[in-house]
Design a protein around this motif. Structure first.
Motif, short mmCIF file in Angstrom:
data_model
loop_
_atom_site.label_atom_id
_atom_site.label_comp_id
_atom_site.label_asym_id
_atom_site.label_seq_id
_atom_site.Cartn_x
_atom_site.Cartn_y
_atom_site.Cartn_z
N ASN A 65 0.85 -1.18 0.00
CA ASN A 65 0.00 0.00 0.00
C ASN A 65 0.90 1.24 0.00
N ASN A 66 0.89 1.98 -1.08
CA ASN A 66 1.76 3.15 -1.22
C ASN A 66 1.41 4.28 -0.27
N ASN A 67 0.27 4.18 0.42
CA ASN A 67 -0.11 5.24 1.35
C ASN A 67 0.46 5.05 2.75
N PHE A 68 0.96 3.85 3.06
CA PHE A 68 1.46 3.55 4.40
C PHE A 68 2.95 3.31 4.36
N ARG A 69 3.65 3.88 5.36
CA ARG A 69 5.11 3.79 5.43
C ARG A 69 5.54 3.26 6.79
N LEU A 70 6.73 2.68 6.81
CA LEU A 70 7.33 2.19 8.04
C LEU A 70 8.33 3.22 8.54
N PHE A 71 8.18 3.65 9.78
CA PHE A 71 9.05 4.63 10.42
C PHE A 71 9.81 3.93 11.54
N TRP A 72 11.14 4.03 11.54
CA TRP A 72 11.99 3.38 12.53
C TRP A 72 12.45 4.38 13.57
N PHE A 73 12.27 4.04 14.84
CA PHE A 73 12.77 4.88 15.94
C PHE A 73 14.28 4.72 16.02
N VAL A 74 15.01 5.84 16.02
CA VAL A 74 16.48 5.76 16.07
C VAL A 74 17.09 6.51 17.25
N GLY A 75 16.28 7.26 18.00
CA GLY A 75 16.84 7.94 19.15
C GLY A 75 16.06 9.18 19.52
N LYS A 76 16.74 10.04 20.28
CA LYS A 76 16.12 11.28 20.76
C LYS A 76 17.12 12.42 20.62
N VAL A 77 16.61 13.58 20.30
CA VAL A 77 17.44 14.77 20.23
C VAL A 77 16.94 15.75 21.29
N ALA A 78 17.89 16.39 21.98
CA ALA A 78 17.56 17.43 22.95
C ALA A 78 18.18 18.73 22.45
N ARG A 79 17.51 19.83 22.73
CA ARG A 79 17.99 21.12 22.23
C ARG A 79 17.70 22.21 23.24
N CYS A 80 18.50 23.24 23.18
CA CYS A 80 18.24 24.43 23.99
C CYS A 80 17.08 25.15 23.31
N THR A 81 15.91 25.09 23.92
CA THR A 81 14.70 25.57 23.24
C THR A 81 14.70 27.06 22.97
#
Length: 187
Positions: A65-81
């Motif tokens: 199904n070309n409408n659905f994609r697989l997204f892989w969790f690779v980590g977290k980013v933190a930033r000075c907001t």
């Protein structure tokens, strides 16, 4: 005579040039430095300064199904907001993120190095995301942003996903726009 030759032997691995990527090359020192910065930023800003990072291969779909994609969790980013937007943070660290994604998912993502797409979700929402909470929407991040190179590394941190030999990794199915498909809501 043979013993002298063995003493003089220098492994070709020791003569490697430094990896590409400069201060965000995929090296142990850079990964550990960004993890320290992540922990420092998170201590001060809490989860409001954190985004979960997902990566997807733009050339694959789920179940034909070309409408659905697989997204892989690779980590977290933190930033000075106060000084760094999520777009700037991801763009500044994209080399580390992309290298890591292709190393932990070599079959699924490895062949697409250079064309992977980056997405973020609010920090610490992995559980809600895994439960297909429609309130958690993935937001696409650009690979490059003007001014990203000027962001000081101590203003952004990175906590990369770690997989063991037993680990399958964490992935989710979403639409092209990062939204939970209607048939998955509540499942």
């Amino acid at each position: 005579m043979v013993e002298d030759e063995e003493k003089d032997y220098v492994s070709p691995m020791r003569q490697r040039p430094p990896p590409k990527g400069g201060d965000i090359a995929y090296t142990n020192e850079n990964i550990l430095r960004q993890l320290r910065y992540y922990n420092d930023i998170r201590k001060v800003g809490g989860k409001d300064c954190v985004q979960d990072i997902y990566v997807r291969d733009p050339n694959t779909s789920v179940g034909g199904n070309n409408n659905f994609r697989l997204f892989w969790f690779v980590g977290k980013v933190a930033r000075c907001t106060g000084t760094v937007s999520p777009e700037l943070a991801v763009a500044r660290l994209f080399n580390l993120i992309e290298e890591h994604a292709t190393r932990i998912r070599p079959i699924e993502l490895g062949r697409s190095f250079g064309s992977l797409e980056f997405y973020v979700a609010p920090g610490d929402t992995e559980f809600l995301t895994s439960q297909n909470d429609p309130g958690i929407r993935l937001e696409k991040m650009p690979r490059s942003v003007d001014g990203a190179e000027e962001v000081a590394l101590l203003e952004v941190g990175l906590n990369l996903e770690i997989l063991t030999n037993q680990g399958a990794g964490f992935c989710i199915v979403r639409t092209e726009d990062g939204v939970v498909p209607p048939h998955l809501i509540g499942s």
